[in-house]
Design a protein around this motif. Sequence first.
Motif: not given
Length: 259
Positions: A63-67, A72-76, A107-109
Motif C-alpha cells: 500500500l501507499t501510506y501517503d500521510f 504507528p498502527k495505521y502504517y501497518q 504504485r499500490g493503493l
Amino acid sequence: MPDRMPALFLSHGAPPLVDDPTWVAQLKQWARDLPRPRAILMISAHWESAPLTIGSTTTGTPLTYDFGGFAPKYYQVEYRSPGAPELGQRVAALMPDNESVAYQPNRGLDHGAYVPLTVMYPDADIPVLQISMPTLDPQRLLHLGERLRPLRDEGVLIIGSGFTTHGLPFLRDPSPTAEAPGWSKEFDAWAHERFATGDVEGLIDFQATAPGMPYAHPTTEHFAPLFVALGASDDPEQVPTETVDGFWIGLAKRSIQLV
C-alpha cells in the motif's frame, strides 16, 4: 453475466476513519446494499498524474501510506486485494487513440482507496485497480467518466473517492464529533441542493459559486473525483441516492450513489 454496477462518490476519511463506529456502520451497510462487484476501479483524490496512469495490477503490491503524523498502527495496515490486469487493459482500451496512457506498476493503493475498502470489503477478495486523475478540470473528468461507463455493464464498481468538504487548514477542533464550521455546513447544504435538483452545471462551477469557498476546498482535488462518478453514470443530471451525510472532524462526509 455480472450485475450492472452503480457509480459512487464517497467521502473517504483519513486512516482513523476505521475507528469511527458511525462511519464504519454507514459504509458497511452501503456495501451490503450493493450488488457484489466483479472488480473495483478506484479514482482517489490522492493521486493526480497526467497522462492517466494505471497503478499496480498485481496482487501483493504494498500500500501507499501517503500521510503523516498518525499512530504507528495505521502504517501497518495491509489490504492484499487481488490484482486486476484485465481491468487495466480495459481502461487503457477505453481511452481515445490520441490520449496516451502511462503505467506505474509499483504504485499500490493509497489511503483514499484502501481505507474505505477495508471497511466495505474487509475480506480483500475483490480485484481492485486504481487509476490517477489526469486533470482537476470538472468537464474533462466528466468526459473521463463517460469513457469508463461501459465497465459498469461488466460488473465493475467505479468509485470516486474524495471528500465533500476538505478545509483541513481551517479546522480548529480535530475531534470526530467537533461542531462543523459554518463554511463546511454551507457548502454541504449547497451540495445537497445541487444533488437534489440534478444541477450538474452548478457543481461544475463550484469554485466560483458555492458558499463556503475557498475554505471548503482550498485545493480542489477532494471534490474532483465526484465528476468522474457523475460522468460514469447514465445521466449526470439524475437525482442520486445520498447514502451518507453528517460530519467528521467538522468535514462533510456526504456521499452519493448513481445509476
